[in-house]
Design a protein around this motif. Sequence first.
Motif, PDB file in Angstrom:
ATOM      1  N   UNK A  90      56.821  16.544  22.883  1.00 44.20           N
ATOM      2  CA  UNK A  90      55.785  15.965  22.233  1.00 44.20           C
ATOM      3  C   UNK A  90      55.313  17.391  21.284  1.00 44.20           C
ATOM      4  N   UNK A  91      54.861  16.714  20.103  1.00 47.18           N
ATOM      5  CA  UNK A  91      54.453  17.886  19.031  1.00 47.18           C
ATOM      6  C   UNK A  91      53.198  17.500  18.389  1.00 47.18           C
ATOM      7  N   UNK A  92      52.157  17.046  18.873  1.00 47.00           N
ATOM      8  CA  UNK A  92      50.941  16.470  18.466  1.00 47.00           C
ATOM      9  C   UNK A  92      50.141  17.885  18.119  1.00 47.00           C
ATOM     10  N   UNK A  93      49.019  17.535  17.521  1.00 44.76           N
ATOM     11  CA  UNK A  93      48.248  18.490  17.150  1.00 44.76           C
ATOM     12  C   UNK A  93      47.945  18.651  15.598  1.00 44.76           C
TER      13      UNK A  93
ATOM     14  N   UNK B  52      53.187  11.721  11.663  1.00 46.50           N
ATOM     15  CA  UNK B  52      52.862  11.747  13.010  1.00 46.50           C
ATOM     16  C   UNK B  52      53.049  10.183  13.480  1.00 46.50           C
ATOM     17  N   UNK B  83      42.985  11.645  16.554  1.00 48.01           N
ATOM     18  CA  UNK B  83      44.174  12.008  16.050  1.00 48.01           C
ATOM     19  C   UNK B  83      44.727  11.213  14.979  1.00 48.01           C
ATOM     20  N   UNK B  95      43.980  16.552  13.214  1.00 52.54           N
ATOM     21  CA  UNK B  95      43.438  16.489  14.502  1.00 52.54           C
ATOM     22  C   UNK B  95      41.992  16.880  14.605  1.00 52.54           C
ATOM     23  N   UNK B 118      46.554  19.173  25.161  1.00 52.14           N
ATOM     24  CA  UNK B 118      47.070  18.005  24.039  1.00 52.14           C
ATOM     25  C   UNK B 118      48.295  18.128  23.724  1.00 52.14           C
ATOM     26  N   UNK B 119      48.710  19.608  23.321  1.00 50.72           N
ATOM     27  CA  UNK B 119      49.961  19.580  22.786  1.00 50.72           C
ATOM     28  C   UNK B 119      51.156  19.817  23.761  1.00 50.72           C
ATOM     29  N   UNK B 124      52.561  12.367  21.228  1.00 49.64           N
ATOM     30  CA  UNK B 124      52.453  12.169  19.881  1.00 49.64           C
ATOM     31  C   UNK B 124      53.345  13.189  19.136  1.00 49.64           C
ATOM     32  N   UNK B 125      54.250  12.668  18.161  1.00 43.15           N
ATOM     33  CA  UNK B 125      55.093  13.583  17.646  1.00 43.15           C
ATOM     34  C   UNK B 125      54.940  13.804  15.974  1.00 43.15           C
TER      35      UNK B 125
END
Lengths: 93, 151
Positions: A90-93, B52, B83, B95, B118-119, B124-125
Amino acid sequence: MLRYCSVVYNNPMQLNVRFFALYRERAGRSTDTVQLPEEATVADLVREVRRRFPRLAPPGVNIVVAVNTEYASSDKKLRPGDEICLIPPVSGG
Amino acid sequence: MIKAGMIEITDLPLEPEKITAQVCKDTNGAVVTFLGTTRLYSEGKKVVRLEYEAYESMACKKLAEICQEIKAEFGVEDIAIAHRTGVVDIGQISLVVAVASPHRKEAFLACHEIVNRLKETVPIWKKEFFEDGSRWVACDDHQFNPQGHKH
């Protein structure tokens, strides 16, 4: 005629698998259907998906699976109707 | 798009003021809002835009779990997270994390820790697009072990 058939399953399960992000692109599709024997585990599923999509992830990389919106360990047993998703890093943010 | 309580995943532009307003109340003396914004350079390469993608139902559930953990650990009561998904141009907000508490220390610490977690675990990508190509961030370059992150 020579027919190649490794295993014959009496009651195979049909499972739908969703791919996201990197895996979606490498598989060239966002969903797939795989057949596995009853009592199959997450590890069995990953093996089958890797067989169908050899370029999904390098051999040394662990493919993470979510079952019914929860990260699943490799020995988790799958059931018909499970929501199965392959989760790349994953790589959210 | 999905919204559950004060958690939202959306392909629409994020509105930090509205998200922050959700955590404001008279008993809180501190409100910390973190904005994650899309950066022009990634490891020295110029980024044209980002995209995203989210596994929305699970991402929403994992964010809710993080909120519960953080509330218990830091003693804060009010957290809102939003997000963005889809195309996000450079300089835009991807975010928003808003945390309010009676005193500032807990709000700062809790907000920081929410972003860290979160990370690690939320599905989420992020994909970076350059002038000459694109890449999914993270991917094969590290061993992803979301179950190993027990806090």
